[in-house]
Design an enzyme around this catalytic site. Structure first.
Site, PDB file in Angstrom:
ATOM      1  N   ARG B  15     118.046  34.046 -66.907  1.00 17.16           N
ATOM      2  CA  ARG B  15     117.548  32.525 -66.773  1.00 17.16           C
ATOM      3  C   ARG B  15     116.261  32.182 -67.024  1.00 17.16           C
ATOM      4  O   ARG B  15     116.000  31.562 -68.401  1.00 17.16           O
ATOM      5  CB  ARG B  15     118.028  31.927 -65.378  1.00 17.16           C
ATOM      6  N   ASP B  16     115.351  32.511 -66.091  1.00 15.45           N
ATOM      7  CA  ASP B  16     113.736  32.202 -66.577  1.00 15.45           C
ATOM      8  C   ASP B  16     113.219  32.903 -67.758  1.00 15.45           C
ATOM      9  O   ASP B  16     112.461  32.392 -68.382  1.00 15.45           O
ATOM     10  CB  ASP B  16     112.878  32.473 -65.072  1.00 15.45           C
ATOM     11  N   HIS B 208     108.350  34.406 -55.925  1.00 12.18           N
ATOM     12  CA  HIS B 208     108.737  34.021 -57.346  1.00 12.18           C
ATOM     13  C   HIS B 208     107.219  33.989 -57.967  1.00 12.18           C
ATOM     14  O   HIS B 208     106.656  32.943 -57.878  1.00 12.18           O
ATOM     15  CB  HIS B 208     109.439  33.025 -57.758  1.00 12.18           C
ATOM     16  N   HIS B 210     104.674  34.546 -61.471  1.00 17.47           N
ATOM     17  CA  HIS B 210     104.666  34.929 -62.924  1.00 17.47           C
ATOM     18  C   HIS B 210     103.304  35.817 -63.185  1.00 17.47           C
ATOM     19  O   HIS B 210     102.220  35.500 -62.369  1.00 17.47           O
ATOM     20  CB  HIS B 210     104.240  33.457 -63.611  1.00 17.47           C
ATOM     21  N   CYS B 241     105.214  30.353 -69.784  1.00 20.07           N
ATOM     22  CA  CYS B 241     104.622  29.188 -69.312  1.00 20.07           C
ATOM     23  C   CYS B 241     104.961  28.031 -70.594  1.00 20.07           C
ATOM     24  O   CYS B 241     104.022  28.371 -71.485  1.00 20.07           O
ATOM     25  CB  CYS B 241     103.478  29.144 -68.773  1.00 20.07           C
ATOM     26  N   ASN B 250     107.445  36.134 -66.199  1.00 22.68           N
ATOM     27  CA  ASN B 250     107.653  36.462 -64.961  1.00 22.68           C
ATOM     28  C   ASN B 250     106.986  38.059 -64.738  1.00 22.68           C
ATOM     29  O   ASN B 250     106.858  38.641 -65.709  1.00 22.68           O
ATOM     30  CB  ASN B 250     109.194  36.371 -64.354  1.00 22.68           C
TER      31      ASN B 250
END
Lengths: 309, 309
Positions: B15-16, B208, B210, B241, B250
């Site tokens: 996903r991310d 979470h 980054h 980002c 991440n």
């Protein structure tokens, strides 16, 4: 979380940062980096090393460099790395006033680096020290592979004690504990520094981390929590590990300073000027560097709201 | 240094990690990554999101993907991200059993993401929650920009309190505090988590991070010291980002697991299999990823002594 109010940064890009770079930087190029570092208010710079030019060609112009930069507006402390007494004598000839003698905690790494056992390097240290006292030179020591050896694996803390017991009685400027190939983890750093501080309560340590496995800043945090306030760092995160091609180098000065400032810890350095220096460095070495803040900008950089398409 | 004995990793690469990748991965390619993650014993995977396919084309096949992977040997928990009630309904149609509703602590970021104020997203959350209860779906919540907003800057802790006061009374599976654009520093993380744990003693938080400014693992260390034992991470450190092109994504699963294992903290994951998965991922996305351990190898990798030339 107990952290210091102020941290000292010893800039090593001109030595550890550049020594594995394929493109040999000219005197003028090194001077350009140095001048930008001075603008960023860096106070201590390891500018080169006096080793055999065939072994580290990038450092061959260290003698000429120090003649070029020794007169500088901020009276920056200039340190040269030496692996032996011969290096100390060559550095003195060029007027270097601060030397950093490096040897490894593990025999195999030391033999690879200087063809000597750790014990023999410790004997040589005593000769170097008496030479330096005679010549009015400040001597520091770096213990490579303190947190692990790429050939032997674990380096037992008893070995570090054995080394430090011989060092702490000497009149040394600084003792650096170096994680030469980026093997340390934060728990290990915290535990070792805490034990060393209990065993050698009057000794201050400078720490040297590599970001080889991404733990550089986490290790630095752990060291600060254990009371350390002095660190080596390299502009742009340049440097590397001769055994892991492509692996990241030293902890990156601007990332270190950015983290410290964002937590309210002083360094007296200018992050803006460091970023300019880092951009210059990137142009001079001709490739991207592992700097994060150079790419992303500082945490407090605000973005404007995108206009609708 | 007080650290947990065991840490749970929630894998978010599908996903991310992928959502900003230029090359759209096919179902088969995503399945390949998923299968490798299962081999590495990953237990929780955020596999996709139910958002408008025009906004995030990479996620358009999330519905097909879940049909392909819902039957798997390890009974991996499959989570889909949703930005609204419509997403929840679309996910349910595909049989998704675990949803993660994301909204931002800062109004400006939330408006950019979902064209709503934070307050309006919180109202919608109540509707989504009653829908999920009705449909026997587990609902979790992620609070984006908890540690700072790229448009507004600082996000005051009082705002996080205000949001959490409304969330903690609800029957939510997990609450994730997200440093969406990598603005957090370790001191801030430690202080905020410590305060939140005092204010909401019965609430466990998932974090979470980054690695945008290189502080990802240092922030994770600070969160663990404040008692957190659950983290999102993305294979290969993929992700990014949207405002800082080229910035790192991440925190990287294999770097995280490598750090944890090197400190003796269990994860139940296989680092070796994660590294195979990460290599596969790199081939599928077609570019180098920010993984450190994939490049350098684990800390305990021993090198043979170079033969003399």
């Amino acid at each position: 979380m107990k952290l210091p109010k102020k941290v000292k940064i010893n800039e090593v890009v001109l030595r550890d940062g550049l020594q594995l770079e394929a493109k040999i930087l000219t005197l003028d190029e090194k001077k350009k980096i140095f001048d930008q570092l001075v603008k960023a208010a860096v106070q201590t710079i390891e500018f080169g090393s006096f080793v055999h030019p065939k072994l580290v060609p990038q450092m061959a112009n260290s003698g000429e460099l120090v003649e070029l930069i020794s007169e500088n507006p901020n009276d920056v402390k200039l340190i040269a790395l030496i692996p032996n007494l011969k290096g100390a004598k060559n550095a003195r000839e060029k007027g270097v006033k601060n030397l950093n003698f490096v040897f490894s905690a593990s025999d195999t790494h030391n033999e690879q680096n200087v063809q000597k056992s750790t014990k023999d390097s410790l004997s040589e240290l005593k000769e170097i020290l008496s030479y330096c006292k005679e010549q009015d030179i400040c001597l520091s020591v770096s213990i490579a592979t303190t947190f692990g050896c790429p050939f032997e694996g674990e380096v037992k803390k008893e070995r570090i004690y054995w080394i430090l017991e011989q060092l702490t009685s000497l009149d040394l400027e600084t003792i650096t504990l170096a994680d030469t190939t980026g093997m340390a983890n934060p728990q290990q750093v915290y535990d070792l520094i805490t034990e060393l501080t209990n065993k050698f309560p009057h000794q201050l340590f400078n720490l040297h981390f590599h970001n080889t496995r991404g733990m550089g800043l986490a290790n630095m945090m752990a060291a600060m929590q254990a009371g350390v306030t002095s660190f080596d760092a390299s502009l742009g995160g340049l440097g590397g590990c001769p055994f892991a091609p492509g692996a990241t180098g030293n902890i990156c000065t601007e990332d270190v300073v950015h983290m410290l400032h964002s937590m309210g810890i002083e360094t007296d350095l200018s992050l803006d000027e460091l970023l300019i220096a880092s951009k210059t460095l990137q142009q001079l070495v001709g490739h991207e560097t592992p700097s994060y803040v150079l790419k992303a900008g500082p945490y407090d950089r605000k973005y404007s709201i995108p206009t609708k398409k």
